[in-house]
Design a protein around this motif. Structure first.
Motif, PDB file in Angstrom:
ATOM      1  N   PHE A 300      -4.934  10.527   4.633  1.00 55.90           N
ATOM      2  CA  PHE A 300      -4.906  11.944   5.001  1.00 55.90           C
ATOM      3  C   PHE A 300      -5.184  12.160   6.486  1.00 55.90           C
ATOM      4  O   PHE A 300      -5.229  13.287   6.946  1.00 55.90           O
ATOM      5  CB  PHE A 300      -5.955  12.714   4.192  1.00 55.90           C
ATOM      6  N   SER A 301      -5.412  11.071   7.227  1.00 58.20           N
ATOM      7  CA  SER A 301      -5.922  11.220   8.586  1.00 58.20           C
ATOM      8  C   SER A 301      -4.876  11.705   9.576  1.00 58.20           C
ATOM      9  O   SER A 301      -5.202  12.095  10.680  1.00 58.20           O
ATOM     10  CB  SER A 301      -6.451   9.875   9.066  1.00 58.20           C
ATOM     11  N   GLY A 302      -3.596  11.667   9.195  1.00 59.41           N
ATOM     12  CA  GLY A 302      -2.567  12.123  10.114  1.00 59.41           C
ATOM     13  C   GLY A 302      -2.054  11.041  11.051  1.00 59.41           C
ATOM     14  O   GLY A 302      -1.194  11.312  11.887  1.00 59.41           O
ATOM     15  N   LEU A 307      -0.075  15.010  10.347  1.00 59.21           N
ATOM     16  CA  LEU A 307      -0.682  16.164   9.668  1.00 59.21           C
ATOM     17  C   LEU A 307       0.300  17.314   9.511  1.00 59.21           C
ATOM     18  O   LEU A 307       0.346  17.977   8.482  1.00 59.21           O
ATOM     19  CB  LEU A 307      -1.888  16.657  10.480  1.00 59.21           C
ATOM     20  N   GLN A 308       1.103  17.556  10.567  1.00 59.38           N
ATOM     21  CA  GLN A 308       2.015  18.697  10.545  1.00 59.38           C
ATOM     22  C   GLN A 308       3.078  18.553   9.467  1.00 59.38           C
ATOM     23  O   GLN A 308       3.646  19.541   9.018  1.00 59.38           O
ATOM     24  CB  GLN A 308       2.716  18.871  11.903  1.00 59.38           C
ATOM     25  N   MET A 310       2.499  17.199   6.509  1.00 58.87           N
ATOM     26  CA  MET A 310       1.884  17.131   5.180  1.00 58.87           C
ATOM     27  C   MET A 310       2.094  18.430   4.408  1.00 58.87           C
ATOM     28  O   MET A 310       2.365  19.479   4.981  1.00 58.87           O
ATOM     29  CB  MET A 310       0.380  16.891   5.307  1.00 58.87           C
ATOM     30  N   TYR A 315      -2.860  18.878   4.035  1.00 56.86           N
ATOM     31  CA  TYR A 315      -3.358  19.308   5.347  1.00 56.86           C
ATOM     32  C   TYR A 315      -4.770  19.884   5.222  1.00 56.86           C
ATOM     33  O   TYR A 315      -5.662  19.557   5.995  1.00 56.86           O
ATOM     34  CB  TYR A 315      -2.405  20.345   5.945  1.00 56.86           C
ATOM     35  N   ALA A 318      -7.390  17.269   4.406  1.00 57.17           N
ATOM     36  CA  ALA A 318      -7.645  16.431   5.582  1.00 57.17           C
ATOM     37  C   ALA A 318      -8.688  17.057   6.510  1.00 57.17           C
ATOM     38  O   ALA A 318      -9.474  16.353   7.138  1.00 57.17           O
ATOM     39  CB  ALA A 318      -6.347  16.178   6.344  1.00 57.17           C
ATOM     40  N   GLN A 319      -8.704  18.399   6.570  1.00 63.06           N
ATOM     41  CA  GLN A 319      -9.623  19.069   7.492  1.00 63.06           C
ATOM     42  C   GLN A 319     -11.087  18.867   7.110  1.00 63.06           C
ATOM     43  O   GLN A 319     -11.974  18.974   7.944  1.00 63.06           O
ATOM     44  CB  GLN A 319      -9.322  20.580   7.568  1.00 63.06           C
ATOM     45  N   THR A 324     -10.367  12.433   9.840  1.00 67.93           N
ATOM     46  CA  THR A 324      -9.220  13.124  10.442  1.00 67.93           C
ATOM     47  C   THR A 324      -9.522  13.510  11.895  1.00 67.93           C
ATOM     48  O   THR A 324      -8.706  13.287  12.790  1.00 67.93           O
ATOM     49  CB  THR A 324      -8.902  14.399   9.636  1.00 67.93           C
ATOM     50  N   LYS A 328      -8.589  11.815  16.070  1.00 70.92           N
ATOM     51  CA  LYS A 328      -8.164  12.519  17.292  1.00 70.92           C
ATOM     52  C   LYS A 328      -9.064  12.109  18.459  1.00 70.92           C
ATOM     53  O   LYS A 328      -8.598  11.909  19.589  1.00 70.92           O
ATOM     54  CB  LYS A 328      -8.252  14.026  17.075  1.00 70.92           C
TER      55      LYS A 328
ATOM     56  N   PRO B  39      -0.356  13.905   0.300  1.00 75.58           N
ATOM     57  CA  PRO B  39      -0.037  14.076   1.718  1.00 75.58           C
ATOM     58  C   PRO B  39       1.447  13.888   2.033  1.00 75.58           C
ATOM     59  O   PRO B  39       1.952  14.449   2.994  1.00 75.58           O
ATOM     60  CB  PRO B  39      -0.867  13.010   2.429  1.00 75.58           C
TER      61      PRO B  39
END
Lengths: 377, 380
Positions: A300-302, A307-308, A310, A315, A318-319, A324, A328, B39
């Protein structure tokens, strides 16, 4: 202060007496980091097995086979006789792709009829499939350019000059190993927090724990958790250090920003795990929840899948996961450098910390004092 | 035969009567089956924001920008002149890439001089990097061909098989589901071991029957789970399953047996039920990577590949991909299938030996073990 130290000292003795815990804290993460590093040993996708179906059998068609050999991604392992054989090469896993050179290839090329070479590739494994098809496409277009030039004509008018930012060689080890190490760290932080607190409850030793803190709730919790915070920060530096040295990754961020990033990640992961054990007051349930949340967190980490792209649920979920936001921070701290801001992910981690701490806050004194919460496995 | 049947029934009864085993062995798969694919359900990365730095300001540069925006993979999020502003957007991850169209771009193209477009792509996200790279190259080649009005001397036709849209879910979910089967099975078998008393009725049954009974019970249960995951959940999530039912079933049987016997062997070594859950959280992702889904095995270190042969998931994922996703026959997937039987044999032997050893151990020791908190905890 002395009370905090007393609790910390007691914790040290407890850890030493619990093989699951000390194995989890150092030997397992170290061993797993080595295994994860070994997985990305090749750094880029190269020399994937490819079969060739040459229906032309001419000198020129053999040259075409060499276009494939010259690519980084492909490597000829077999010559097949027909499409049926080509299909079974792929189905039984001996080759990822088959390069098909059509009949009359030499003649058509000589007469300027623009023959097609076909690459049948398995895209079931998209990492292998995408790399291989892109590499072979590049190889063929380079060859086409050479042929055009040899005929004294103009080559294709538009060329694309590609620069890969933050990871010049599009190195899989650079891009992904840090994710799996951070994901591993998050599991270690989460599970060890649940375990360290959960065993006190299961073993009904919370009263003794509180005694060591001289009856102070605050000292009991700080003495319990703070040593782990320090330890996990050191462990993060160690494992990320292995990644940096092993894969020769240049670190562009400054030390204070990296330090702050690591601290924010460790504390947020601890706070989330604390909520799990405080909320359930059961080691088994806490561990099950921790493994459910932290185990697949990397997905789920992107990083592997943006992420965009998902689904809404993916999404949103993940937050709530520290990893996540930590990824970044890792991207900026290691690859990009201080020119990029880190306020937003830091704020997100701080929010996770504050919210989860607020939710578990009222339970913390009760866990130490209420025998009704003890003795559950 | 009668004994084996009794042991199978006993194993079933125990799974259904104990809350812990019921949760892991029955509900676990259903929960994970719905959760893990979430996901990736959109399958492909679309409309990655790309900044176009246009220094040419000609019809051709505007055409390029429009065509790029129209491509599936990327969307032009801004057209500006300052490269540094664009680089800042990539640093902040607001954009996935930059296309720099230099001055004199159109003039060079029309004069048939080589004209260069410079692309910058964010390499810290490989999916984004490859999407930007592919989209820009495709648009450049298309516009180039329109202008040149001549075909290149040789072209490549790429034919993606089995997963033509290059979907991420189609790629990763089958592997993850096999892993879910393995991990819940390992934890569940551990919980099952804890659930049974040390001197239960089972001890009277011969070791082979206990192992066989558990294996049969779990094969039946897990074939149902596999049907749920690969037939029901796949349909709900619109993922392709191309396997022949019989072939897939026959393939999965040694996978389930090998995993069950590995689980029994591990459970004989470690008595507490909490350690398997911890191990599960730690090993899920590495086990997935070891099978070669994320990064091809050909590029992994030799010792890591050797280590991977220990796990049923390595061959389970490889073989299931062949049989279930590519529609291979059992003959074509014989290598992983045989490897799974070898694992079953090895783990069965180890599990049987450990069980014999435990039964042969003096009663005093077993009493001591049952009163202590187990080899994994501290003294109460």
């Amino acid at each position: 202060m002395n009370r905090v130290l007393a609790v910390a000292e007691r914790e040290w003795r407890r850890v030493m007496a619990m093989p699951v815990l000390w194995l989890l804290l150092l030997p397992i993460p170290l061993a797993m980091t080595l295994v994860l590093g070994g997985i990305f040993h090749g750094e880029v996708v190269r020399d994937l097995p490819v079969a060739v179906l040459d229906l032309d059998r001419s000198t020129t068609s053999r040259t075409a086979t060499r276009w494939l050999e010259s690519t980084r991604g492909g490597h000829v392992v077999a010559h097949v006789e027909d499409l049926g054989e080509a299909r079974s090469e792929i189905l039984d896993g001996k080759a990822y792709a088959v390069l098909v050179i059509p009949r009359h290839f030499e003649r058509d090329l000589g007469q300027g009829r623009s023959p097609h070479v076909a690459l049948l590739y398995s895209d079931q494994n998209i990492t292998a499939g995408n790399n291989l098809s892109a590499d072979v496409a590049r190889g063929v277009s380079t060859a086409a350019g050479t042929i055009v030039a040899s005929r004294g004509r103009e080559p294709a008018p538009i060329r694309v000059d590609l620069h890969v930012l933050f990871n010049p060689g599009a190195n899989y080890g650079w891009a992904l190993l840090i994710l799996f190490i951070a994901g591993l760290l998050q599991v270690v932080i989460g599970v060890s927090t649940v375990y360290a607190v959960g065993r006190e409850l299961a073993d009904r030793s919370a009263a003794e724990w509180l005694d060591a803190a001289g009856g102070s709730t605050l000292s009991a919790w700080v003495g319990k958790l703070l040593p782990y915070t320090v330890f996990h920060c050191v462990l993060t530096v160690l494992l990320v250090g292995i990644y940096v040295v092993w894969f020769r990754v240049p670190v562009h961020g400054s030390v204070p920003r990296l330090g702050l990033s690591i601290l924010a990640f460790v504390v947020a992961s601890q706070a989330l795990a604390l909520l799990l054990i405080a909320g359930t007051a059961s080691q088994e349930k806490g561990l099950t929840l921790a493994s459910f949340i932290f185990g697949p967190a990397a997905a789920f980490s992107g990083v592997t899948f943006p992420l965009q792209a998902m689904t809404g649920f993916g999404y949103a979920w993940a937050q709530f996961i520290p990893l996540t936001h930590a990824m970044k921070l890792a991207r900026v701290g290691i690859n990009v450098g201080d020119q990029a801001p880190i306020a937003a992910p830091l704020l997100a981690l701080a929010t996770i910390t504050v919210v989860t701490m607020a939710l578990s806050f009222r339970r913390l004194p009760r866990l130490l004092r209420d025998p009704a919460l003890w003795g559950r496995e | 035969m009668r004994t084996l049947l009794d042991c199978t029934v006993a194993a079933f009864r125990r799974i259904l009567s104990h809350r812990g085993t019921l949760g892991v062995l029955v509900l676990g798969t259903i929960l994970y089956g719905f959760f893990y694919p979430t996901p990736y359900l959109h399958q492909v990365v679309r409309d990655v924001p790309v900044v176009v730095v246009d220094r040419d300001h000609t019809p051709l540069s505007r055409q390029f920008s429009r065509w790029l925006d129209a491509s599936e993979g990327v969307a032009v999020s801004a057209r500006i002149e300052d490269l540094e502003v664009a680089r800042d957007a990539v640093r902040k991850a607001d954009a996935g890439g930059i296309v720099l169209i230099p001055e004199d771009f159109e003039r060079q193209v029309l004069r048939r001089e080589p004209a260069y477009l410079t692309t910058y792509a964010d390499g810290s996200y490989l999916q984004i990097y490859s999407t930007v790279n592919r989209s820009v190259n495709t648009v450049a080649a298309t516009i180039g061909a329109v202008i040149a009005r001549s075909r290149p001397p040789v072209t490549l036709a790429g034919w993606p098989l089995f997963n033509p849209i290059g979907g991420y879910a189609t790629f990763i979910v089958p592997a993850v589901f096999i892993l879910v089967l393995q991990q819940t099975l390992l934890i569940g078998v551990g919980a099952l071991r804890v659930a049974e008393p040390d001197t239960g009725g089972e001890d009277r049954a011969p070791v082979w029957a206990v192992l066989g009974g558990k294996s049969v019970a779990l094969v039946l249960l897990y074939l149902l789970h596999a049907a749920f995951l690969f037939l029901a959940a796949f349909r709900i999530y619109d993922l392709p399953f191309r396997g022949a039912l019989l072939t897939t079933t026959v393939f999965l049987i040694p996978f389930i047996i090998a995993t069950t016997l590995l689980g029994i062997a591990i459970a004989e070594l470690f008595e507490r039920s909490d350690s398997p859950i911890v191990a599960y959280a730690l090993f899920t992702i590495p086990a997935l990577m070891l099978s070669g889904v994320s990064f091809p095995v050909e590029a992994q270190a030799g010792w890591v590949r050797a280590l991977a042969t220990v796990l049923p998931s390595t061959f389970g994922i490889r073989g299931f991909t062949q049989v279930g996703e590519m529609g291979a026959t059992l003959g074509e997937a014989s290598h992983p299938w045989i490897a799974l039987w070898v694992q079953a044999l090895v783990y069965g032997t180890i599990a049987a030996w450990l069980m014999y050893r435990r039964r042969a151990a003096p009663r005093a020791e077993s009493l001591e073990r049952s009163t202590a908190s187990g080899s994994w905890g501290i003294q109460r």
